[in-house]
Design a protein around this motif. Sequence first.
Motif, PDB file in Angstrom:
ATOM      1  N   GLN A 124       0.832  -1.204   0.000  1.00  0.00           N
ATOM      2  CA  GLN A 124       0.000   0.000   0.000  1.00  0.00           C
ATOM      3  C   GLN A 124       0.868   1.256   0.000  1.00  0.00           C
ATOM      4  OE1 GLN A 124      -3.308  -0.044  -0.391  1.00  0.00           O
ATOM      5  NE2 GLN A 124      -3.258   2.190  -0.549  1.00  0.00           N
ATOM      6  N   GLU A 125       2.003   1.194   0.702  1.00  0.00           N
ATOM      7  CA  GLU A 125       2.914   2.342   0.722  1.00  0.00           C
ATOM      8  C   GLU A 125       3.422   2.644  -0.686  1.00  0.00           C
ATOM      9  OE1 GLU A 125       5.580   2.797   4.448  1.00  0.00           O
ATOM     10  OE2 GLU A 125       5.367   0.638   4.095  1.00  0.00           O
ATOM     11  N   ALA A 126       3.833   1.603  -1.407  1.00  0.00           N
ATOM     12  CA  ALA A 126       4.311   1.795  -2.775  1.00  0.00           C
ATOM     13  C   ALA A 126       3.205   2.365  -3.648  1.00  0.00           C
ATOM     14  CB  ALA A 126       4.811   0.478  -3.345  1.00  0.00           C
ATOM     15  N   GLN A 127       2.011   1.897  -3.476  1.00  0.00           N
ATOM     16  CA  GLN A 127       0.881   2.364  -4.291  1.00  0.00           C
ATOM     17  C   GLN A 127       0.635   3.857  -4.067  1.00  0.00           C
ATOM     18  OE1 GLN A 127      -2.111  -0.353  -5.138  1.00  0.00           O
ATOM     19  NE2 GLN A 127      -3.814   1.083  -4.990  1.00  0.00           N
ATOM     20  N   GLU A 128       0.818   4.336  -2.846  1.00  0.00           N
ATOM     21  CA  GLU A 128       0.607   5.750  -2.552  1.00  0.00           C
ATOM     22  C   GLU A 128       1.755   6.611  -3.047  1.00  0.00           C
ATOM     23  OE1 GLU A 128      -2.152   7.107  -1.256  1.00  0.00           O
ATOM     24  OE2 GLU A 128      -3.039   5.099  -1.315  1.00  0.00           O
ATOM     25  N   GLN A 129       2.965   6.058  -3.055  1.00  0.00           N
ATOM     26  CA  GLN A 129       4.157   6.858  -3.367  1.00  0.00           C
ATOM     27  C   GLN A 129       4.526   6.885  -4.840  1.00  0.00           C
ATOM     28  OE1 GLN A 129       7.361   5.206  -1.060  1.00  0.00           O
ATOM     29  NE2 GLN A 129       6.314   5.538   0.918  1.00  0.00           N
ATOM     30  N   MET A 130       4.259   5.842  -5.563  1.00  0.00           N
ATOM     31  CA  MET A 130       4.825   5.645  -6.894  1.00  0.00           C
ATOM     32  C   MET A 130       4.361   6.689  -7.908  1.00  0.00           C
ATOM     33  SD  MET A 130       4.525   2.280  -9.311  1.00  0.00           S
ATOM     34  CE  MET A 130       4.934   1.204  -7.950  1.00  0.00           C
ATOM     35  N   THR A 131       5.337   7.270  -8.641  1.00  0.00           N
ATOM     36  CA  THR A 131       5.057   8.267  -9.674  1.00  0.00           C
ATOM     37  C   THR A 131       5.713   7.855 -10.988  1.00  0.00           C
ATOM     38  OG1 THR A 131       7.050   9.558  -9.224  1.00  0.00           O
ATOM     39  CG2 THR A 131       5.079  10.090  -7.916  1.00  0.00           C
ATOM     40  N   LEU A 132       5.405   8.589 -12.026  1.00  0.00           N
ATOM     41  CA  LEU A 132       6.045   8.357 -13.322  1.00  0.00           C
ATOM     42  C   LEU A 132       7.552   8.553 -13.218  1.00  0.00           C
ATOM     43  CD1 LEU A 132       5.850   7.821 -16.388  1.00  0.00           C
ATOM     44  CD2 LEU A 132       5.403  10.275 -16.696  1.00  0.00           C
ATOM     45  N   SER A 179      12.925   6.274 -13.800  1.00  0.00           N
ATOM     46  CA  SER A 179      14.276   6.218 -13.230  1.00  0.00           C
ATOM     47  C   SER A 179      14.579   4.869 -12.584  1.00  0.00           C
ATOM     48  CB  SER A 179      14.462   7.330 -12.198  1.00  0.00           C
ATOM     49  OG  SER A 179      13.534   7.187 -11.130  1.00  0.00           O
ATOM     50  N   HIS A 180      13.628   3.934 -12.671  1.00  0.00           N
ATOM     51  CA  HIS A 180      13.777   2.599 -12.075  1.00  0.00           C
ATOM     52  C   HIS A 180      14.008   2.679 -10.566  1.00  0.00           C
ATOM     53  CE1 HIS A 180      13.860   0.586 -15.997  1.00  0.00           C
ATOM     54  NE2 HIS A 180      14.670   1.537 -16.399  1.00  0.00           N
ATOM     55  N   THR A 181      13.301   3.596  -9.908  1.00  0.00           N
ATOM     56  CA  THR A 181      13.386   3.700  -8.447  1.00  0.00           C
ATOM     57  C   THR A 181      12.026   3.400  -7.799  1.00  0.00           C
ATOM     58  OG1 THR A 181      12.983   6.106  -8.573  1.00  0.00           O
ATOM     59  CG2 THR A 181      15.281   5.365  -8.484  1.00  0.00           C
ATOM     60  N   SER A 182      11.163   2.705  -8.517  1.00  0.00           N
ATOM     61  CA  SER A 182       9.820   2.416  -8.004  1.00  0.00           C
ATOM     62  C   SER A 182       9.810   1.292  -6.976  1.00  0.00           C
ATOM     63  CB  SER A 182       8.891   2.028  -9.158  1.00  0.00           C
ATOM     64  OG  SER A 182       9.283   0.777  -9.714  1.00  0.00           O
ATOM     65  N   GLY A 183      10.842   0.458  -6.985  1.00  0.00           N
ATOM     66  CA  GLY A 183      10.859  -0.724  -6.138  1.00  0.00           C
ATOM     67  C   GLY A 183      10.251  -1.944  -6.796  1.00  0.00           C
ATOM     68  N   PRO A 225       9.377   3.337  -3.318  1.00  0.00           N
ATOM     69  CA  PRO A 225       9.765   4.470  -4.161  1.00  0.00           C
ATOM     70  C   PRO A 225      10.455   5.585  -3.377  1.00  0.00           C
ATOM     71  CG  PRO A 225       7.573   3.708  -4.758  1.00  0.00           C
ATOM     72  CD  PRO A 225       7.965   2.936  -3.534  1.00  0.00           C
ATOM     73  N   ALA A 226       9.986   5.856  -2.176  1.00  0.00           N
ATOM     74  CA  ALA A 226      10.565   6.935  -1.375  1.00  0.00           C
ATOM     75  C   ALA A 226      12.027   6.674  -1.005  1.00  0.00           C
ATOM     76  CB  ALA A 226       9.737   7.140  -0.104  1.00  0.00           C
ATOM     77  N   ASP A 227      12.468   5.411  -1.082  1.00  0.00           N
ATOM     78  CA  ASP A 227      13.863   5.083  -0.759  1.00  0.00           C
ATOM     79  C   ASP A 227      14.830   5.569  -1.829  1.00  0.00           C
ATOM     80  OD1 ASP A 227      12.929   3.796   1.526  1.00  0.00           O
ATOM     81  OD2 ASP A 227      12.805   1.849   0.526  1.00  0.00           O
ATOM     82  N   GLY A 228      14.347   5.752  -3.055  1.00  0.00           N
ATOM     83  CA  GLY A 228      15.194   6.243  -4.142  1.00  0.00           C
ATOM     84  C   GLY A 228      16.253   5.265  -4.605  1.00  0.00           C
ATOM     85  N   VAL A 229      16.048   3.982  -4.371  1.00  0.00           N
ATOM     86  CA  VAL A 229      17.032   2.953  -4.741  1.00  0.00           C
ATOM     87  C   VAL A 229      16.772   2.484  -6.171  1.00  0.00           C
ATOM     88  CG1 VAL A 229      17.906   0.645  -4.220  1.00  0.00           C
ATOM     89  CG2 VAL A 229      17.282   2.206  -2.357  1.00  0.00           C
ATOM     90  N   HIS A 230      17.820   2.432  -6.965  1.00  0.00           N
ATOM     91  CA  HIS A 230      17.693   1.998  -8.352  1.00  0.00           C
ATOM     92  C   HIS A 230      17.579   0.481  -8.408  1.00  0.00           C
ATOM     93  CE1 HIS A 230      18.358   2.186 -12.747  1.00  0.00           C
ATOM     94  NE2 HIS A 230      18.993   1.036 -12.561  1.00  0.00           N
ATOM     95  N   LEU A 231      16.495  -0.004  -8.993  1.00  0.00           N
ATOM     96  CA  LEU A 231      16.309  -1.430  -9.256  1.00  0.00           C
ATOM     97  C   LEU A 231      15.688  -1.535 -10.642  1.00  0.00           C
ATOM     98  CD1 LEU A 231      16.400  -4.369  -8.295  1.00  0.00           C
ATOM     99  CD2 LEU A 231      14.103  -4.056  -7.359  1.00  0.00           C
ATOM    100  N   TYR A 232      16.509  -1.934 -11.597  1.00  0.00           N
ATOM    101  CA  TYR A 232      16.096  -1.910 -13.005  1.00  0.00           C
ATOM    102  C   TYR A 232      14.863  -2.784 -13.212  1.00  0.00           C
ATOM    103  CZ  TYR A 232      16.794  -1.601 -18.068  1.00  0.00           C
ATOM    104  OH  TYR A 232      16.644  -1.343 -19.411  1.00  0.00           O
ATOM    105  N   SER A 233      13.790  -2.187 -13.709  1.00  0.00           N
ATOM    106  CA  SER A 233      12.533  -2.913 -13.822  1.00  0.00           C
ATOM    107  C   SER A 233      11.820  -2.600 -15.125  1.00  0.00           C
ATOM    108  CB  SER A 233      11.607  -2.569 -12.649  1.00  0.00           C
ATOM    109  OG  SER A 233      10.348  -3.197 -12.804  1.00  0.00           O
ATOM    110  N   ASN A 234      11.821  -3.565 -16.027  1.00  0.00           N
ATOM    111  CA  ASN A 234      11.030  -3.419 -17.250  1.00  0.00           C
ATOM    112  C   ASN A 234       9.543  -3.330 -16.938  1.00  0.00           C
ATOM    113  OD1 ASN A 234      13.065  -3.489 -19.306  1.00  0.00           O
ATOM    114  ND2 ASN A 234      13.337  -5.661 -18.881  1.00  0.00           N
ATOM    115  N   LEU A 235       9.152  -3.926 -15.839  1.00  0.00           N
ATOM    116  CA  LEU A 235       7.754  -3.868 -15.421  1.00  0.00           C
ATOM    117  C   LEU A 235       7.325  -2.415 -15.194  1.00  0.00           C
ATOM    118  CD1 LEU A 235       5.427  -5.841 -14.816  1.00  0.00           C
ATOM    119  CD2 LEU A 235       6.178  -5.840 -12.418  1.00  0.00           C
TER     120      LEU A 235
END
Length: 344
Positions: free
Chosen positions: A95-103, A108-112, A145-155
């Motif tokens: 739920q946290e990711a759902q609230e935070q995630m942006t384009l 930038s592949h920082t969505s988690g 997403p708020a962590d700002g960690v790069h994790l390459y995700s084609n998804l």
Amino acid sequence: MFDWDLKLQTILEQEKIAGMSVAVTDREKIIYARGFGVESVERPGVSPDEKSLYRIASITKLMTGITLMRLVEEGKLSLDRPVKDYIPWLHLRSQEAQEQMTLRHLMSHTSGLPVEYTPNGPREESVLEQTLMDELAAAEFATLPADGVHLYSNLGIRLASCMAQRVTGRLFTELCQDNALTPLGMNSTTFDLRMAATYPICKPHVDGEDGSLQVYHYIKENAARMAAGGLYSNTEDLCKLARYLLNGRTDAGETILRPESLEEMFRIHAMTSPIVQSHYGLTMCIRPFKGRVLRGHTGSAPPYATVLFTEPQSGYGIVALLNTQRDKMRIGITELLFGDLLRD
């Protein structure tokens, strides 16, 4: 001037690459373009050149980024508005990711969102939403997403393309054609394998059990992930893209994106490797090299291996396309050529 023919031919032979096309452009035109080896070991007399098509894999993301930024400029998308505002069916396990995630996080592949590579899938692009719905509902988040960690995700890139489809009512491949490929004059570049098959195309090659190179008689397709790596192109067209990244305008003088939008793509958003101090912008790889900054993207759609990088200070761009999976040589060729070009 730099004996590149000999150096690249040596790489081809030592690394057992069936065929490759390499080109160098300055801000105005291609200054070097050669093909090496063969388009197919089954037709040894046919060599690739600057017009030979390859699957360019994640170099596609550069065109995806331009397309998405066009929609941001038009006010149809926002880099910092939650993705859930655009995708009503979005349901994530976090739920946290759902609230935070942006384009911005997706680009930038920082969505988690996790790594994803599903080369085979549906043939119709219209299934993108349903396919994503199922995959996202099951996705496990390593970071937020708020962590700002790069994790390459084609998804994540696929979700961004779904946002674009939602706000325009058009398929992403059509949007990319109108907003990136056509303005750039990339007339031989296509998502459609049926169109690509009408051009000279470098066949994919794999290592046989006997050590010889063999044609892999199957090109993997998944219409649900076109934005992540679905394009076919050649060095001639990709040098047009390189010149755009260098100049901020096309060969015809069109800007496509406002300067501040292009700079936002170039701006560092996350570190990808502390070892080599490489970073990522918005659909943009950023690498250090000899005190300079290289901008572009690599691509891997096994067994294709590709690279496009530009160096803005000198005004050079390099494209290398291989029809055999030798991923390390993408960077090796790039550094060889830039090493010569940037020699004091």
